[in-house]
Design a protein around this motif. Structure first.
Motif, PDB file in Angstrom:
ATOM      1  N   ILE A 180      51.702  -5.560  57.828  1.00  0.00           N
ATOM      2  CA  ILE A 180      52.066  -6.657  56.925  1.00  0.00           C
ATOM      3  C   ILE A 180      52.789  -7.711  57.753  1.00  0.00           C
ATOM      4  O   ILE A 180      53.835  -7.445  58.342  1.00  0.00           O
ATOM      5  N   GLU A 181      52.203  -8.898  57.827  1.00  0.00           N
ATOM      6  CA  GLU A 181      52.750  -9.958  58.661  1.00  0.00           C
ATOM      7  C   GLU A 181      52.948 -11.229  57.839  1.00  0.00           C
ATOM      8  O   GLU A 181      52.390 -11.379  56.746  1.00  0.00           O
ATOM      9  N   TYR A 182      53.737 -12.128  58.402  1.00  0.00           N
ATOM     10  CA  TYR A 182      53.954 -13.432  57.790  1.00  0.00           C
ATOM     11  C   TYR A 182      53.559 -14.496  58.812  1.00  0.00           C
ATOM     12  O   TYR A 182      54.038 -14.482  59.949  1.00  0.00           O
ATOM     13  N   VAL A 183      52.661 -15.383  58.407  1.00  0.00           N
ATOM     14  CA  VAL A 183      52.210 -16.455  59.293  1.00  0.00           C
ATOM     15  C   VAL A 183      52.545 -17.791  58.645  1.00  0.00           C
ATOM     16  O   VAL A 183      52.623 -17.911  57.413  1.00  0.00           O
ATOM     17  N   ALA A 184      52.747 -18.780  59.490  1.00  0.00           N
ATOM     18  CA  ALA A 184      53.136 -20.099  58.989  1.00  0.00           C
ATOM     19  C   ALA A 184      51.959 -20.778  58.300  1.00  0.00           C
ATOM     20  O   ALA A 184      50.853 -20.847  58.839  1.00  0.00           O
ATOM     21  N   GLY A 185      52.204 -21.279  57.093  1.00  0.00           N
ATOM     22  CA  GLY A 185      51.191 -22.015  56.360  1.00  0.00           C
ATOM     23  C   GLY A 185      51.486 -23.500  56.385  1.00  0.00           C
ATOM     24  O   GLY A 185      52.225 -23.994  57.249  1.00  0.00           O
ATOM     25  N   LYS A 186      50.943 -24.235  55.444  1.00  0.00           N
ATOM     26  CA  LYS A 186      51.188 -25.669  55.373  1.00  0.00           C
ATOM     27  C   LYS A 186      52.663 -25.942  55.093  1.00  0.00           C
ATOM     28  O   LYS A 186      53.272 -25.299  54.246  1.00  0.00           O
ATOM     29  N   GLY A 187      53.199 -26.893  55.839  1.00  0.00           N
ATOM     30  CA  GLY A 187      54.599 -27.238  55.655  1.00  0.00           C
ATOM     31  C   GLY A 187      55.551 -26.170  56.141  1.00  0.00           C
ATOM     32  O   GLY A 187      56.737 -26.192  55.797  1.00  0.00           O
ATOM     33  N   GLY A 188      55.034 -25.228  56.923  1.00  0.00           N
ATOM     34  CA  GLY A 188      55.888 -24.175  57.450  1.00  0.00           C
ATOM     35  C   GLY A 188      56.187 -23.066  56.468  1.00  0.00           C
ATOM     36  O   GLY A 188      57.005 -22.183  56.754  1.00  0.00           O
ATOM     37  N   VAL A 189      55.546 -23.101  55.304  1.00  0.00           N
ATOM     38  CA  VAL A 189      55.777 -22.060  54.301  1.00  0.00           C
ATOM     39  C   VAL A 189      55.110 -20.766  54.761  1.00  0.00           C
ATOM     40  O   VAL A 189      53.910 -20.749  55.056  1.00  0.00           O
TER      41      VAL A 189
END
Length: 236
Positions: free
Chosen positions: A21-30
């Motif tokens: 389970i990972e978290y990657v940067a989306g639009k606007g850094g979300v």
């Protein structure tokens, strides 16, 4: 764990059972949460991400495409025929992972349309493929030491392993002995009728031979095996 209980499809066979389970940067850094699936094939470091904040968070399209490239389309089709991940894992993925034994790698070869993997052969796989090629295509063992053959095999891969002539000869003899034992055991345990046939003929150079075959039904198919071919001794 709640989502994992729903992953029963055959395609999960080709990936490690516990995705990261990972978290990657989306639009606007979300940050966006994703499941990262690691390919189960030995030597493959490919991962497939599945974003959990989209409508296709349970889609297996990318997983299927990678499995077809890495494991081969035939392997994916066979896994699909088993339906569930448990059965496909036991019947397809685990046997296809390299055990280090030549006879195991040799037995993995299937029938039907030939597919090619993007992963280079291991030493064991190379020995198995060359032994199969030599035996089925009636190639001389000395071919592996031919300069032209080595050029074809090692261009772009100068360290590619090629077994020696004596190694190929030994491997094919070993496979032959074990295959004979397996056929003998199968026929002894066969629960049905076996039809044995003998035939004799003379070769163009006037040498008499006798062949023995056995025919039986297996899984709805008629199977015929050549058991032996021997030269007939002259009777005076």
């Amino acid at each position: 764990e709640r989502m994992k209980r729903k992953w029963k499809g055959y395609i999960y066979t080709f990936y490690h059972p516990d995705p990261e389970i990972e978290y990657v940067a989306g639009k606007g850094g979300v940050p966006r949460r994703v499941h990262t699936f690691r390919c189960f094939n030995k030597g493959c470091k490919q991962t497939v991400r599945r974003y959990l904040d989209t409508g296709d968070r349970v889609s297996t399209g990318n997983m299927t495409r990678h499995a077809q490239r890495c494991w081969g389309e035939d392997a994916v089709k066979v896994a699909a025929s088993y339906g569930t991940v448990e059965r496909a894992l036991e019947k397809v993925a685990k046997p296809m992972k390299i055990s280090g034994k030549l006879t195991t790698a040799f037995a993995q070869q299937g029938k039907g349309k030939i597919t090619y993997s993007t992963r280079q052969h291991t030493r064991t796989e190379t020995k198995a493929e060359i032994a199969k090629w030599m035996a089925q295509s009636f190639r001389p063992f000395a071919l592996v030491e031919d300069d032209g053959f080595k050029t074809l095999m090692r261009t772009g891969r100068p360290d590619y392993y090629i077994p020696s002539q004596s190694t190929v000869s030994r491997d094919i003899k070993r496979i032959f002995v074990r295959t004979c034992s397996r056929v003998a055991r199968f026929l002894q345990e066969y629960d049905g009728d076996l039809s044995f046939v003998t035939d004799m003929w003379t070769s163009p150079n006037h040498i008499p031979y006798m062949g023995t075959t056995v025919t039986f039904e297996h899984e709805g198919q008629l199977v015929s095996l050549v058991l032996d071919v021997v030269q007939v001794a002259k009777v005076k």
